[in-house]
Write a protein that holds these residues in place. Structure first.
Motif, PDB file in Angstrom:
ATOM      1  N   GLY A 262      63.435   3.333  60.186  1.00  0.00           N
ATOM      2  CA  GLY A 262      63.568   4.136  58.975  1.00  0.00           C
ATOM      3  C   GLY A 262      63.614   3.275  57.729  1.00  0.00           C
ATOM      4  O   GLY A 262      63.038   2.192  57.674  1.00  0.00           O
ATOM      5  N   VAL A 278      66.555   7.825  59.214  1.00  0.00           N
ATOM      6  CA  VAL A 278      65.901   7.508  60.489  1.00  0.00           C
ATOM      7  C   VAL A 278      64.705   8.429  60.689  1.00  0.00           C
ATOM      8  O   VAL A 278      64.844   9.647  60.724  1.00  0.00           O
ATOM      9  CB  VAL A 278      66.887   7.660  61.665  1.00  0.00           C
ATOM     10  N   GLU A 279      63.524   7.833  60.828  1.00  0.00           N
ATOM     11  CA  GLU A 279      62.293   8.600  61.028  1.00  0.00           C
ATOM     12  C   GLU A 279      61.821   8.589  62.473  1.00  0.00           C
ATOM     13  O   GLU A 279      61.067   9.468  62.886  1.00  0.00           O
ATOM     14  CB  GLU A 279      61.177   8.044  60.136  1.00  0.00           C
ATOM     15  N   MET A 316      59.066   0.737  56.163  1.00  0.00           N
ATOM     16  CA  MET A 316      60.250   1.008  56.963  1.00  0.00           C
ATOM     17  C   MET A 316      60.670  -0.258  57.694  1.00  0.00           C
ATOM     18  O   MET A 316      59.947  -1.246  57.724  1.00  0.00           O
ATOM     19  CB  MET A 316      59.968   2.135  57.960  1.00  0.00           C
TER      20      MET A 316
END
Length: 665
Positions: A262, A278-279, A316
C-alpha cells in the motif's frame, strides 16, 4: 552570547558573536588543546551521539546553527600523530571535492522522504478553533486565547479526543518547533542504541568484551510508554482484500501470513496524522499449521515485489504484514476462540520481538534524524476471534525501545505469551552480549508509582503501541479485482495456461485499442480492464518473462489507473506493447485446447490428501460448518454454481465467478 564548551580537556566558556562563523569555535577549542587534529573535531548537543564534523559547518553562523546564549556544546577530537608521516598533497580539485563533500554529504541531507512526510513538512499543523461565543469578546476577524489555533501537540486537545499518542510530525513540532526561526545544525532525533560502542570512543582500553567503561557502555534503561507513533491508522482499501486473504484459512484451517502492499497518506482524525492504506496482501512462501506457521526469512522475492509496487500509478511499498490466529471453538465450529483480550494477552512476546526485528529492517527515512533514518512505519495486523466468536483485526507497532533491545540481543520470548524475558549478560567472544539494568514502573494498589527491575521478565505491553484500524466508508481501491489465484497457496495454483484461458474467455485477443473499437467491444474492454486490475495477476505475470521490464511498467500503471473502470482507453498503451502482443499470440494458440478442460478441479487436485481427509472429518463432525466449510470435494454438490467460462464450482450465493470474475449464468 556565552557558549559553553565541554571536552576531555575540561569545561570552558567563551563570549562569541552570534553572527560569527562556526569555525570560530574551532579556534577557541584549539586554544585549550595545542595537539588537536582539527580535521577530527566534532560537536554535539549531547554527551554521546549525533556528532557533526565542525569543519563541515564552515560558512554558517553560530546563530544559524541554532546556538543560543548559554548553550552547552560537547566536543570530541583526536590528537595529531607524533610519528613522521609522508603524504602527497591533494590536488586543488581533490581539495575542493573533499570540502564540498564534508559540507553537504551529511546523512540527513541526502534523505529522500516519503511523500506524506514532504506534505506535512510544508504545513504548520495548527489545530484551528472556532470563535467561542461565551468568552470571545472581539469581532469576527479578531483572535484571542480562546479561539487561536492550537499546536498539534496540545495535551488538552489529545486528552479531549482520546488520542493516546502524538503523531510523528506533531512530535517533531514539539521537540523542534518550526517557529523557532533557527535552523538546527544537528537533527533533533537520535535512534536509540543499547549496544556497547566498539571501539570505545576514548580508545583507552581494549574493545568489549575484553574491556568496558562509562563512555562505551549503554546507560540503564527505564521502559516507558512511547509518546509518539509513526503510523496513526491502518486502513484496508476494501473488505475484499481481507476476505480473499481469509479464504485460505476457511478452506484448510491453516494459519496464513501476508505482506501488506500500500502507501502512506495524511490522516485527518489526528493532528498531522499518517495512515497506512493497504491495497493488496502478497503471501510469501510459508508452511501453515493449525496453531501457527513457519516463514522463511529473508524473503527472497522482496526486492522484486518492492520494485513492482513502486511502479504503480501511485507508488506503493510494503506498509506492514498481517497474519491469522484463528481457532474454531470445539462446541461450535462456526465461532472462534476469544484468546486475545486484556485478561490474557494482546500481542505475544514472540510476535513483539518479530515485529521489532521487522521494524529494524525497515526504517523510515527522516531528515530529522542524525543517521538519516528513524523508527519504522511497518504495521503488524492480526486477525483473531472476538468475544462473540466473529473475526476482527487488531493493529500494533512496537516502540523504539523494543527495536533497540532486540538489536542489542537483550530480550527473548517466554512460555507465557504476555511476558518478555531479559537475557543474561554474556562476555564470550561469540555473542558478547552486555545487558544494562532494565526497569519498568507501574502503579501499585495504593495508586503510587513504583519502579521495579525488569529482570528476569516484564509485561509485553511495555513494548506495544496501539494503532487504530478500519475500512473507508466509500471504498475506492486501486485494484478492482481479487479473483485471480493467490501465490504460494497449496489450494491455488498459478499457471500461464489459466491466464490464457481466462483471457480467451474474455475475448482479449479481439479487443482493439479505443480508436478501433466497435460499440459491442466496450463491455468486453471494461471486463478485461477489471480482470487485469488484480495485484496477484500482475505479480504473477512479472515472473513469466512474457513482459519486458518497460512493458511491465505499462501493465502496472494500467492495472492501477484510477480511471481504468470509467475510461477503457487506459488500456491503449498496454495493448500497443510487444509484451501484450506476445501474450495475445499465446492466447490465440491456446484457445482450441480450452474446450472440455476441467480447470475448475485444479484447486481440488492441488490440496494434499491429508488436508482433504481432515476437511472431510471436520465437516462430518460439525455438519459441514467450520473453517473448512466450502471446500470442494470434486463431486457434484447441491447449492453449487458451475462457471460456464472456466468450469470453476462457486457457492450458490455467488453472482460472479471467484476465479475468472465473469458473471455466473
Amino acid at each position: 552570547m556565552l557558549i559553553r564548551i565541554r571536552s576531555k580537556d575540561g569545561n570552558f566558556r567563551h563570549e562569541l558573536d552570534s553572527n560569527a562563523d562556526a569555525l570560530v569555535l574551532l579556534r577557541k577549542i584549539s586554544e585549550h588543546s595545542p595537539n588537536i587534529d582539527e580535521d577530527t573535531v566534532t560537536i554535539s548537543n549531547q554527551p554521546r551521539g549525533a556528532e557533526t564534523k565542525l569543519s563541515s559547518l564552515k560558512g554558517r553562523t553560530l546563530k544559524s546553527l541554532g546556538l543560543n546564549h548559554g548553550d552547552l556544546v560537547f566536543v570530541q577530537y583526536k590528537e595529531k600523530s607524533t610519528g613522521p608521516s609522508i603524504q602527497a598533497p591533494p590536488s586543488s580539485s581533490q581539495a575542493a571535492s573533499s570540502t564540498s563533500t564534508d559540507a553537504t554529504h551529511r546523512p540527513w541531507d541526502l534523505v529522500q522522504e516519503d511523500p506524506v512526510d514532504v506534505y506535512w513538512r510544508s504545513k504548520d499543523g495548527k489545530i484551528p478553533r472556532q470563535r467561542d461565543p461565551q468568552f470571545c469578546k472581539h469581532g469576527p476577524k479578531g483572535m484571542c486565547d480562546y479561539c487561536m489555533p492550537l499546536e498539534p501537540y496540545d495535551v488538552a486537545y489529545h486528552k479531549e479526543h482520546g488520542i493516546k499518542h502524538l503523531s510523528y510530525h506533531a512530535y517533531l513540532q514539539k521537540v523542534a518547533p518550526k517557529s523557532s526561526g533557527a535552523t538546527q545544525f544537528i537533527p533533533p532525533l537520535n535512534p536509540l542504541d543499547y549496544r556497547v560502542k566498539v571501539p570505545c570512543p576514548t580508545g583507552n582500553h581494549p574493545s568489549w568484551p575484553s574491556g568496558i567503561c562509562t563512555s562505551c557502555q549503554p546507560s540503564a534503561i527505564t521502559l516507558q510508554s512511547q509518546p509518539f507513533r509513526m503510523v496513526d491508522h491502518l486502513e484496508i482499501a476494501s473488505t475484499d482484500v481481507i476476505d480473499r486473504f481469509l479464504q485460505a484459512w476457511r478452506r484448510t484451517g491453516m494459519q496464513r501470513f501476508g505482506w501488506m502492499i500500500g502507501r502512506y497518506e495524511p490522516y485527518d482524525k489526528v493532528p498531522m496524522g499518517v495512515k497506512a492504506v493497504v491495497e493488496a496482501i502478497h503471501e510469501p512462501p510459508q508452511e501453515g499449521e493449525l496453531d501457527g506457521l513457519t516463514l522463511g526469512l529473508p524473503w527472497e522475492d522482496e526486492p522484486r515485489i518492492r520494485n513492482l509496487a513502486s511502479q504503480s500509478s501511485t507508488p506503493m511499498t510494503i506498509v506492514g504484514y498481517i497474519f491469522t490466529d484463528l481457532d474454531p471453538r470445539e462446541e461450535d465450529r462456526t465461532k472462534n476462540v476469544y484468546k486475545r483480550h486484556p485478561g490474557s494477552f494482546l500481542m505475544s512476546s514472540l510476535e513483539a520481538i518479530f515485529a521489532a526485528a521487522m521494524q529494524a529492517a525497515n526504517p523510515t527515512p527522516s531528515k530529522s534524524s542524525s543517521s538519516g533514518k528513524f523508527s519504522s512505519r511497518l504495521v503488524t495486523a492480526i486477525l483473531t476471534g472476538t468475544e462473540d466468536g466473529a473475526i476482527d483485526m487488531s493493529a500494533y507497532q512496537v516502540s523504539e525501545q523494543a527495536t533497540a533491545m532486540v538489536e542489542a540481543d537483550m530480550i527473548e520470548a517466554s512460555v507465557d505469551p504476555g511476558i518478555v524475558r531479559v537475557k543474561e549478560e554474556d562476555r564470550s567472544v561469540d555473542s558478547a552480549r552486555y545487558v544494562p539494568d532494565v526497569f519498568f514502573s507501574y502503579k501499585n494498589e495504593y495508586g503510587l508509582e513504583v519502579k521495579k527491575s525488569a529482570k528476569p521478565a516484564f509485561p509485553v505491553e511495555y513494548l506495544m503501541i496501539n494503532v487504530t484500524h478500519g475500512f473507508p466508508q466509500n471504498p475506492v481501491p486501486v485494484f478492482q479485482s481479487t479473483q485471480f489465484f493467490i501465490e504460494n497457496r497449496l489450494i491455488e495454483h498459478q499457471t500461464v495456461e489459466r491466464v490464457l484461458t481466462q483471457l480467451s474467455a474474455l475475448g482479449a485477443p479481439d479487443i482493439p485499442d479505443s480508436r478501433h473499437r466497435k460499440p459491442g467491444d466496450a463491455q468486453k474492454a471494461f471486463e478485461l480492464a477489471k480482470f487485469l486490475s488484480d495485484w496477484h495477476l500482475v505479480a504473477f505475470l512479472d515472473t513469466t518473462q512474457l513482459f519486458p521490464p518497460n512493458d511491465m511498467k505499462v501493465l502496472m500503471k494500467a492495472a492501477t489507473s484510477p480511471t481504468i473502470m470509467s475510461d477503457a482507453s487506459q488500456l491503449d498503451p498496454l495493448i500497443a506493447t510487444d509484451g501484450w502482443q506476445t501474450l495475445m499470440t499465446f492466447t490465440r494458440e491456446n484457445a482450441p485446447a480450452q474446450q472440455g478442460s476441467a480447470l475448475g478441479s485444479v484447486m481440488d487436485e492441488d490440496i494434499p490428501q491429508d488436508i482433504l481427509d481432515q476437511i472431510a472429518a471436520e465437516q462430518a463432525a460439525a455438519g459441514g460448518s467450520g473453517p473448512a466449510s466450502g471446500a470442494a470435494s470434486g463431486a457434484a454438490t447441491p447449492g453449487i454454481k458451475t462457471c460456464p467460462h472456466c468450469t470453476f464450482e462457486n457457492d450458490a450465493a455467488s453472482t460472479d465467478c471467484e476465479v475468472c470474475g465473469l458473471p455466473l449464468s
